[in-house]
Design an enzyme around this catalytic site. Structure first.
Site, mmCIF file in Angstrom:
data_model
loop_
_atom_site.group_PDB
_atom_site.id
_atom_site.type_symbol
_atom_site.label_atom_id
_atom_site.label_comp_id
_atom_site.label_asym_id
_atom_site.label_seq_id
_atom_site.Cartn_x
_atom_site.Cartn_y
_atom_site.Cartn_z
ATOM 1 N N LYS A 193 -27.924 71.720 -10.650
ATOM 2 C CA LYS A 193 -27.426 72.705 -9.676
ATOM 3 C C LYS A 193 -28.571 73.590 -9.199
ATOM 4 C CE LYS A 193 -23.927 76.398 -9.283
ATOM 5 N NZ LYS A 193 -22.883 77.157 -10.003
ATOM 6 N N SER A 226 -18.222 77.228 -7.982
ATOM 7 C CA SER A 226 -19.380 77.139 -7.106
ATOM 8 C C SER A 226 -20.236 75.900 -7.331
ATOM 9 C CB SER A 226 -20.255 78.379 -7.306
ATOM 10 O OG SER A 226 -20.765 78.423 -8.635
ATOM 11 N N SER A 256 -16.567 78.129 -12.586
ATOM 12 C CA SER A 256 -17.259 77.301 -11.599
ATOM 13 C C SER A 256 -17.748 75.953 -12.103
ATOM 14 C CB SER A 256 -18.444 78.071 -11.008
ATOM 15 O OG SER A 256 -17.988 79.126 -10.205
#
Length: 485
Positions: free
Chosen positions: A78, A153, A177
């Site tokens: 990420k 997210s 998330s």
């Protein structure tokens, strides 16, 4: 089966036996990304040449054959976790062009385990969102329905794993998330206990809530990833010096005799009927496998969303103050330093980040600190005490992960409150510092979209929730389903 469709443990065995090379596995994944990521848009950045060079180094060293846990396995990261020499922009204009100058603790752990660091996955800007629509780079699409969101997210990481564009991926979560996008994309997502995995090298959103965790295709892979990532780190003052067990060893112990709590507050009005049906069927399956289902109460659950959005925004207000155009990232010239601050932050941050900074600054301001922030911290303690009382009676807690399946892109962008409520079942675990995992437990009918089952455990008892998740997974077929791309 194509190489890119394998789980980590399946690929590890082939690499160990010499049936395939790390280069072949990496090339298969790169070909998959080349063929479908223009539709999914999971990756923000990818360097195929570098990935293949890492694979060649693994093949020359022979570490894939000599027991390295992730030897030759490509892993996606990420874009909020530092990898030296790679971009780290947090999907924000204010960090456009920024390159990380050091490795995060978890990245060094991956390197030590022989993993190949593949690419950067898309996310909500500074991890603020529940849909991966708040990215300056663009929107990631759910592999099961390209007109729908993947969750957030960490939506890029979840979509990459679900679409067989990664064997596993790292994500981060502050209020759900990892678990929420895992649920919406139909993969496994683990939120570890606060302090179990070092946050060193993770760009901070809310420091008392943030945690790094893995996305994987099944629970066995999740246990393997946790074994690599967990451990004490002197560079993180919140890292807890506890022994790291072999999380894969206890997976096959079964769940006969375990007591699983069912909180009445997690089956609410307005929850998608198909979600409730699938979760209740999963609970019945757990009971058939030998677990005892016990009804419990977590009475302060209703306050979790309000508490979270006070504490998280307050901490974000402080953490994001460093992005001011002085040391790194974008800079918009101004008449003086204050003007430069305002112009830089005004142009560099997106609407959701600005909204949360303003909310947090307000909550911390003179005259409101005691009324909002301090009171939120007191209620946070009550929420944590609810879990402590529950875990005195049960070994783990079972709930839905999300109240609904993936919604259409743009459906909730005009109503921030509706978006915030997407995390209603996940937020309490972050406020309490406990662990949680989401595993696939079914699909909606029309359209066919994944549904997730959440298992919550005591702090530092990831072994228990992974054991329950694995038992359920092996008794069902949901984790084997793949989107048609």
């Amino acid at each position: 089966m194509s190489l890119h469709a394998l789980t980590i443990h399946q690929l590890r065995e082939k690499l160990r036996r010499g049936e395939v090379s790390a280069r072949e596995a990496t090339q298969s994944l790169l070909d998959r990304i080349q063929s479908i990521d223009s539709k999914v848009k999971a990756y923000m950045w990818l360097n195929a040449e570098d990935a293949l060079a890492q694979a060649d180094a693994v093949d020359r060293s022979g570490i894939a054959k000599n027991g390295k846990l992730l030897g030759g396995i490509p892993i996606a990261i990420k874009d909020v976790i530092n990898v030296e020499g790679q971009p780290c922009t947090c999907a924000s204009k204010i960090l456009k062009g920024h390159t990380a100058v050091y490795d995060a603790f978890v990245v060094q752990r991956l390197r030590d385990a022989g993993a190949i660091l593949l690419g950067r996955t898309n996310m909500d800007e500074f991890a603020m969102g529940s849909s991966t629509e708040n990215s300056s780079w663009g929107i990631t699409h759910n592999p099961w329905d390209l007109e729908r969101i993947p969750g957030g997210s960490s939506g890029g990481s979840a979509a990459a794993v679900a679409a067989d564009e990664a064997f596993a991926a790292l994500g981060s979560e502050t209020g759900g998330s990892i678990r929420q996008p895992a649920s919406l994309c139909g993969c496994v997502g683990l939120k570890t206990s606060y302090g179990r995995i070092s946050r060193y090298g993770l760009v901070a959103f809310a420091s008392s809530l943030d945690q790094i965790g893995p996305f994987t295709k099944d629970v066995a892979d999740c246990a393997l990833m946790l074994r690599v990532l967990a451990g004490h780190d002197a560079n993180d003052s919140t890292s807890v010096p506890r022994p790291v067990p072999d999380y894969t060893a206890s997976l096959k112990n079964g769940i006969k005799g375990l007591r699983l709590g069912l909180p009445k507050e997690y089956f609410i009005d307005g929850m998608d009927r198909e979600v409730e049906t699938a979760v209740r069927a999963a609970i019945k399956k757990l009971e058939e496998l030998g677990a005892e289902i016990v009804e419990i109460s977590l009475p302060h659950t209703d306050y979790a969303v309000a508490v979270y959005y006070l504490i998280a925004t307050a901490e974000a207000s402080a953490n994001l103050a460093r992005f001011d155009g002085v040391r790194y990232g974008a800079r918009i010239p101004g008449e003086d330093v204050i003007d430069m601050y305002g112009k830089t932050r005004g142009a560099g941050f997106g609407p959701e980040v600005k909204r949360r900074i303003i909310l947090g600054t307000y909550a911390l301001s003179a005259g409101y600190y005691d009324a909002y922030y301090v009171r939120a911290q007191k209620v946070r303690t009550l929420i944590r005490q609810d879990f402590e009382k529950a875990f005195a009676k049960v070994d783990a807690i079972v709930t839905p992960t999300s109240p609904e399946v993936a919604f259409r892109i743009g459906e909730k962008t005009g109503d921030p409150l509706k978006m915030y409520l997407c995390d209603i079942f996940t937020i309490s675990a972050n406020l309490s510092g406990i662990c949680g995992v989401s595993v696939p437990c079914g699909f909606s009918s029309t359209p066919r979209l994944p549904i997730g089952l959440q298992l919550l455990g005591k702090a530092f008892e990831e072994e228990t929730i992974l054991r329950v998740a694995h038992a359920y997974e092996q008794a069902t077929e949901w984790h084997k389903a793949r989107p048609n791309l």
